[in-house]
Design an enzyme around this catalytic site. Structure first.
Site, PDB file in Angstrom:
ATOM      1  N   TYR A 145      15.254   4.296  -6.911  1.00 44.50           N
ATOM      2  CA  TYR A 145      14.880   5.697  -7.057  1.00 44.50           C
ATOM      3  C   TYR A 145      15.905   6.563  -6.343  1.00 44.50           C
ATOM      4  O   TYR A 145      16.301   6.257  -5.216  1.00 44.50           O
ATOM      5  CB  TYR A 145      13.495   5.929  -6.455  1.00 44.50           C
ATOM      6  N   ASP A 240      23.094   5.225  -1.920  1.00 44.16           N
ATOM      7  CA  ASP A 240      22.009   6.163  -1.664  1.00 44.16           C
ATOM      8  C   ASP A 240      21.245   5.647  -0.447  1.00 44.16           C
ATOM      9  O   ASP A 240      20.416   4.752  -0.554  1.00 44.16           O
ATOM     10  CB  ASP A 240      21.101   6.284  -2.893  1.00 44.16           C
ATOM     11  N   LYS A 268      15.625  12.259   4.404  1.00 47.06           N
ATOM     12  CA  LYS A 268      14.540  11.731   5.244  1.00 47.06           C
ATOM     13  C   LYS A 268      14.820  11.847   6.754  1.00 47.06           C
ATOM     14  O   LYS A 268      14.698  12.926   7.298  1.00 47.06           O
ATOM     15  CB  LYS A 268      14.184  10.314   4.798  1.00 47.06           C
TER      16      LYS A 268
HETATM   17  C1  LIG Z   1      13.198   9.588  -0.999  1.00 48.10           C
HETATM   18  C2  LIG Z   1      14.415   9.179  -1.700  1.00 48.10           C
HETATM   19  C3  LIG Z   1      15.168  10.090  -2.468  1.00 48.10           C
HETATM   20  C4  LIG Z   1      14.688  11.488  -2.742  1.00 48.10           C
HETATM   21  O1  LIG Z   1      14.665  12.288  -1.611  1.00 48.10           O
HETATM   22  P1  LIG Z   1      13.769  13.637  -1.644  1.00 48.10           P
HETATM   23  O2  LIG Z   1      14.028  14.248  -0.308  1.00 48.10           O
HETATM   24  O3  LIG Z   1      12.357  13.185  -1.872  1.00 48.10           O
HETATM   25  O4  LIG Z   1      14.269  14.460  -2.761  1.00 48.10           O
HETATM   26  C5  LIG Z   1      16.355   9.668  -3.008  1.00 48.10           C
HETATM   27  N1  LIG Z   1      16.802   8.420  -2.824  1.00 48.10           N
HETATM   28  C6  LIG Z   1      16.117   7.518  -2.095  1.00 48.10           C
HETATM   29  C7  LIG Z   1      16.668   6.156  -1.899  1.00 48.10           C
HETATM   30  C8  LIG Z   1      14.884   7.859  -1.527  1.00 48.10           C
HETATM   31  O5  LIG Z   1      14.190   6.942  -0.853  1.00 48.10           O
END
Ligand SMILES: *Cc1c(COP(=O)(O)O)cnc(C)c1O
Length: 430
Positions: A145, A240, A268
């Site tokens: 994701y 990511d 995060k």
């Molecule tokens: C949470 C998450 C996102 C999205 O971040 P948001 O602040 O919710 O937009 C993207 N990549 C990874 C790996 C994530 O865990």
């Protein structure tokens, strides 16, 4: 446990004014059944709902609260920043400090741009990779994701060489066709797709440790292999690390696996609980970002002084600590071992994957190495388990396809209570 009457009432009211009653879909508990709890406050290792039920926190806002809730240094930094106004839309000294600290902690990042969420970070990183390479396509992995940007919402399971199919209405086929999806942990398939799209792939984006299909670790040599394929084909490698950044080490998963991506996306933990994201990497690529370069990306509230104060207070505490990651790993290992002993005693089939303070219990006896194997889990059983854990005073992420996020507030004493709750819950659903 008090009956969640206030949460219930709020949820009913919320549904009249907010789609599905929530501001982000997974919060609605649809994956686990039952209604969401409305939260009043949280402190340290404990979160309290509107009906005054208190739970031990293993969820921590999907990861950011690695130092526990309402950390004093973060709270103080925010209070101080608020006094000096909430926003300027002009550069500040704090942004320079923040950028320097990120570059020092994550060696592959030479320059960094602050944004307001993980989604914004990945969307911007992909645009940058496309602008830099002059290519359109990107490769992502099934079950990974990357936020809700159009190009990332592409169906898993589409054939290797076939074009992507959007899996949310509103994502155009035009966008979807530039996203190629490949199973995680399968280097051969990745190489096939790269070869079938020679000189067309701008970027590979990956969660180096996948957390959004439940904790799924890269096989030995997998990330190195990916790095080599990118080098051989002029592809920008994007890690990511929105989830893993500052969670697995000061330099995230790349610090643990010793593989350097070209670009990294963060979110995060970086905001200490405030809405912050960032993307950064090689100077040569980052200098393509506007106003230095031609790739446009902007934000009225980016680098916001209050958000930067929270983020700085978070990262500074992490950076100052010698032992945070070994302590977190030890606590999490104790939880893992306790759960395993309970599961073994009851003869339940399961898989547990863990790295550092990320751990998932999958209700399947298959090894979980990719999205297909993760999906072999019994999600109904997970839902029952989740609700029983709540009944026993432990708040887990409300989905099988997430990991626990352990904070430094979890003490040895609390580990005992968590393992005991797990035992009671498993017996109930057995
Ligand atoms: C949470 C998450 C996102 C999205 O971040 P948001 O602040 O919710 O937009 C993207 N990549 C990874 C790996 C994530 O865990």
């Amino acid at each position: 446990m008090n009956s969640p009457v206030k949460s219930q009432r709020l949820f009913e009211e919320a549904q009249h004014f907010i789609p599905g009653g929530v501001n982000s879909p997974v919060r609605a508990f649809k994956a686990v059944g039952g209604n969401p709890l409305f939260i009043k406050f949280a402190k340290g290792a404990f979160i309290t709902d509107e009906d005054d039920n208190q739970y031990i926190e293993l969820f921590n806002s999907w990861g950011p609260m690695i130092l526990g809730h309402a950390n004093e240094r973060i709270a103080d930094a925010v209070k101080e920043a608020v006094e000096g106004s909430l926003s300027f839309g002009a550069p500040t000294a704090m942004e320079v400090e923040m950028a320097k600290l990120i570059c020092a902690m994550v060696p592959s990042i030479e320059k960094v741009r602050m944004v307001n969420s993980g989604t914004e970070a990945t969307m911007s990183a992909i645009r940058l990779a496309r602008g830099y390479t002059g290519r359109d396509k990107m490769i992502k992995f099934e079950g990974c994701y990357h936020g809700h940007g159009d190009s990332f919402l592409i169906a898993a399971g589409s054939g290797v060489m076939t074009l992507g199919e959007p899996n949310s209405p509103g994502v155009t086929r035009g966008v979807a066709k530039d996203t190629l999806t490949v199973p995680f942990n399968d280097l051969e398939r990745l190489e096939e797709v790269i070869n079938a799209n020679k000189d067309q792939v701008a970027a590979i984006i990956v969660e180096p440790v996948a957390g959004n299909m439940g904790c799924t670790l890269p096989a030995e040599g997998y990330l190195q292999g990916m790095r080599e394929l990118c080098d051989a084909n002029g592809i920008v490698l994007i890690f990511d690390e929105v989830m893993t950044g500052f969670r697995l080490s000061k330099a995230g998963a790349q610090g643990v696996y010793d593989v350097k991506p070209d670009l990294t996306t963060l979110g995060k933990i970086i905001g200490g609980g405030m809405p912050v994201g960032a993307y950064g990497g090689k100077k040569e690529i980052m200098d393509y970002v506007s106003p230095q370069g031609p790739v446009y990306q902007a934000g009225t509230l980016s680098g916001n002084p209050v958000a930067m104060a929270a983020g700085m207070a978070m990262l500074t505490q992490i950076n100052e600590s010698e032992s945070i990651y070994t302590d977190l790993a030890n606590t999490t290992e104790a939880i893992e071992k306790g759960f395993q002993a309970n599961l073994d005693e009851l003869g339940l089939g399961y898989t547990m994957n863990r790295i550092g303070s990320m751990v998932s219990l999958f209700f399947t006896d298959q090894k979980v190495i990719d999205f297909d194997t993760a999906k072999s889990s019994n999600t109904e059983k997970f839902g029952l388990y989740f609700r029983e854990m709540l009944n026993n005073g432990v708040y887990l992420p409300p989905s099988q396809f997430e990991t626990l996020f352990i904070s430094t507030s979890i003490t040895e004493d609390l580990v005992g209570r968590i393992v005991e709750a797990n035992r009671t819950a498993l017996k109930k659903i057995h």
